[in-house]
Enzyme design. Structure first.
Site, PDB file in Angstrom:
ATOM      1  N   LYS A 113       5.734 -10.348  42.270  1.00  0.00           N
ATOM      2  CA  LYS A 113       4.097 -10.631  42.559  1.00  0.00           C
ATOM      3  C   LYS A 113       4.264 -11.606  42.613  1.00  0.00           C
ATOM      4  CE  LYS A 113       1.437  -6.989  40.722  1.00  0.00           C
ATOM      5  NZ  LYS A 113       3.022  -6.035  39.742  1.00  0.00           N
ATOM      6  N   LYS A 196      12.191   2.164  46.524  1.00  0.00           N
ATOM      7  CA  LYS A 196      11.335   3.180  45.619  1.00  0.00           C
ATOM      8  C   LYS A 196       9.848   2.903  46.134  1.00  0.00           C
ATOM      9  CE  LYS A 196       8.883   0.178  41.808  1.00  0.00           C
ATOM     10  NZ  LYS A 196       7.611   0.407  41.416  1.00  0.00           N
ATOM     11  N   LYS A 199       2.423   2.194  44.246  1.00  0.00           N
ATOM     12  CA  LYS A 199       1.287   2.085  44.540  1.00  0.00           C
ATOM     13  C   LYS A 199       0.856   0.903  45.927  1.00  0.00           C
ATOM     14  CE  LYS A 199      -0.620   3.536  40.270  1.00  0.00           C
ATOM     15  NZ  LYS A 199      -1.054   3.644  39.616  1.00  0.00           N
TER      16      LYS A 199
HETATM   17  P1  TYM Z   1       2.822   1.056  36.361  1.00  0.00           P
HETATM   18  O1  TYM Z   1       1.786   1.656  36.816  1.00  0.00           O
HETATM   19  O2  TYM Z   1       3.511   0.807  37.180  1.00  0.00           O
HETATM   20  O3  TYM Z   1       3.835   2.828  36.504  1.00  0.00           O
HETATM   21  C1  TYM Z   1       3.206   3.740  35.766  1.00  0.00           C
HETATM   22  C2  TYM Z   1       5.289   4.341  35.054  1.00  0.00           C
HETATM   23  O4  TYM Z   1       5.292   5.557  35.848  1.00  0.00           O
HETATM   24  C3  TYM Z   1       6.682   4.400  36.860  1.00  0.00           C
HETATM   25  N1  TYM Z   1       6.804   4.578  38.026  1.00  0.00           N
HETATM   26  C4  TYM Z   1       8.434   5.209  38.641  1.00  0.00           C
HETATM   27  N2  TYM Z   1       8.821   5.593  38.473  1.00  0.00           N
HETATM   28  C5  TYM Z   1       9.335   6.307  38.616  1.00  0.00           C
HETATM   29  N3  TYM Z   1      10.091   6.052  39.700  1.00  0.00           N
HETATM   30  C6  TYM Z   1       8.867   5.292  40.627  1.00  0.00           C
HETATM   31  N4  TYM Z   1       8.949   5.138  42.545  1.00  0.00           N
HETATM   32  C7  TYM Z   1       7.237   4.771  39.811  1.00  0.00           C
HETATM   33  N5  TYM Z   1       6.794   4.339  40.618  1.00  0.00           N
HETATM   34  C8  TYM Z   1       6.234   3.692  38.840  1.00  0.00           C
HETATM   35  C9  TYM Z   1       6.723   3.296  35.921  1.00  0.00           C
HETATM   36  O5  TYM Z   1       7.954   3.450  35.649  1.00  0.00           O
HETATM   37  C10 TYM Z   1       5.977   3.529  34.390  1.00  0.00           C
HETATM   38  O6  TYM Z   1       7.094   4.183  33.667  1.00  0.00           O
HETATM   39  N6  TYM Z   1       4.003  -1.754  33.074  1.00  0.00           N
HETATM   40  C11 TYM Z   1       3.354  -0.886  32.922  1.00  0.00           C
HETATM   41  C12 TYM Z   1       2.707   0.130  32.768  1.00  0.00           C
HETATM   42  C13 TYM Z   1       2.259  -0.309  31.030  1.00  0.00           C
HETATM   43  C14 TYM Z   1       3.278   0.089  29.790  1.00  0.00           C
HETATM   44  C15 TYM Z   1       2.870  -0.524  28.877  1.00  0.00           C
HETATM   45  C16 TYM Z   1       4.002   0.906  30.026  1.00  0.00           C
HETATM   46  C17 TYM Z   1       1.559  -1.237  30.582  1.00  0.00           C
HETATM   47  N7  TYM Z   1       2.051  -1.061  29.031  1.00  0.00           N
HETATM   48  C18 TYM Z   1       3.757   0.215  27.326  1.00  0.00           C
HETATM   49  C19 TYM Z   1       5.197   1.325  28.706  1.00  0.00           C
HETATM   50  C20 TYM Z   1       4.668   1.417  27.371  1.00  0.00           C
HETATM   51  C21 TYM Z   1       3.374  -0.508  34.356  1.00  0.00           C
HETATM   52  O7  TYM Z   1       3.102  -1.363  35.052  1.00  0.00           O
HETATM   53  O8  TYM Z   1       3.099   0.298  34.937  1.00  0.00           O
END
Ligand code: TYM
Length: 331
Positions: A113, A196, A199
């Site tokens: 980031k 990967k 967004k």
């Molecule tokens: P975020 O919003 O980036 O992604 C949400 C979920 O989607 C999964 N993900 C993917 N899995 C496989 N391949 C990909 N290309 C891919 N892109 C996204 C992420 O692994 C995630 O599971 N920090 C977290 C959100 C969060 C969270 C939590 C998750 C906040 N608090 C507590 C679990 C528990 C995040 O930014 O995910």
């Protein structure tokens, strides 16, 4: 019964990576009597990079609609917005006292980031894993369905919970672990050959993309001039197309293109067309559901209100326990 927590940061609509990395598992877990699930919209986390009120509202709403469109059932799981549960922010503050600057600076997502947003390296970015730990520990969860990119964050959560237990009370917080039905957290690739799907990487195929948009995105997938030797190793860009194909297509379809690749007579145009049509087929029911609920604000409000009430009930129990062992019940 095991407690499950997971969330998605509200910085835009859900893409195939979110679906196959996370939501697909949420849906199976919600139907499994062994799990008590809390799934949420990580809207506070979105403020680290998307601080405007318009973004905040729109993005939170988009994730809510997408969750529901995927089939998440607010009667079976506790579905809420993180910012509606102030207990999480209070636990975050307390956990910040036992999180060290040095360990937070080493987290891969933080380094990434600050490389991308060097104009806004705020403390929220640094303490992102602490807020995530608060999300999980507030319900004393043990299983966290996530994609591969979140595994390091969960390791941090375990560090914080163990440290907290050690300092205040043994076994107060359980240890949590990443969970997927397939065994290992996955990383769904993008089709631009860069790694990967994400967004912020500009390579997302979104669940609500219209069929024409999906076709265009898939047809632009990076390929090469094709194999010249039978059974040759696939370059990453082609492997990525096959990875997506395996997620959305029938086994026979995958086998057909694998044989063609191994025999050096694969036509990438056909492969991409097939992939696009199978993604469209897979996401059709979600697009339909989105159309049926997108303007129903009463329903959306009801879902969030019900979720917040249930989430706060569990969260306040944990927070009261924390306050007591930290010594905040002074008399
Ligand atoms: P975020 O919003 O980036 O992604 C949400 C979920 O989607 C999964 N993900 C993917 N899995 C496989 N391949 C990909 N290309 C891919 N892109 C996204 C992420 O692994 C995630 O599971 N920090 C977290 C959100 C969060 C969270 C939590 C998750 C906040 N608090 C507590 C679990 C528990 C995040 O930014 O995910």
């Amino acid at each position: 019964m095991e407690t499950v927590v997971s969330g998605i940061r509200s910085t835009g609509c859900l893409h195939l990576g979110n679906y196959f990395g996370a939501v697909g598992n949420f849906l199976k877990m919600q139907d499994d009597k062994d799990y008590h699930c809390y799934f949420f919209i990580a809207d506070l986390h979105s403020l680290t990079t998307h601080p405007t009120p318009d973004d905040f509202k729109r993005n939170t709403n988009e994730v809510l609609i997408d969750y529901l469109a995927c089939g998440m059932d607010p009667e079976k799981v506790v579905l809420y917005a993180q910012s509606d549960v102030p207990e999480i922010a209070q636990l975050y503050l307390l956990l910040n006292m036992i999180a060290y600057k040095g360990e937070l600076e080493k987290v891969a997502s933080f380094k990434d980031k600050i490389r991308k947003h060097d104009e806004n390296v705020n403390a929220g970015l640094l303490t992102y894993p602490v807020l995530m730990a608060a999300d999980i520990l507030i319900h004393k969860a043990t299983k966290v369905p996530v994609g591969k990119d979140q595994v390091q964050h969960l390791e941090m959560t375990r560090n914080f919970s163990n440290r907290f237990n050690h300092l205040y009370k043994n076994d107060f917080f359980p240890e949590c672990f990443p969970f997927t039905f397939s065994g290992n957290p996955i990383a769904v690739p993008g089709l631009d050959g860069t790694g990967k799907m994400g967004k912020s990487d500009g390579n997302g195929i979104y669940l609500r993309d219209e069929p024409e948009v999906i076709r265009k995105k898939v047809m632009k997938a990076v390929t090469d001039s094709g194999p010249t030797q039978p059974n040759s190793k696939m370059p990453d860009s082609i492997k990525n197309i096959f990875t997506l194909l395996k997620l959305v297509s029938q086994e026979a379809t995958v086998a057909h293109f694998e044989v063609a690749y191994n025999n050096c007579n694969i036509r990438y145009g056909d492969l991409k067309k097939q992939l696009a049509e199978d993604i469209i087929l897979f996401t059709n029911p979600m697009r339909e559901k989105i159309k049926s609920i997108i303007y129903d604000k009463t329903y959306q409000e009801k879902v969030l209100k019900m979720g917040a009430e249930k989430a706060r009930e569990s969260a306040s129990k944990t927070l009261n326990g924390v306050r007591e062992i930290v010594g905040m019940n002074k008399i």
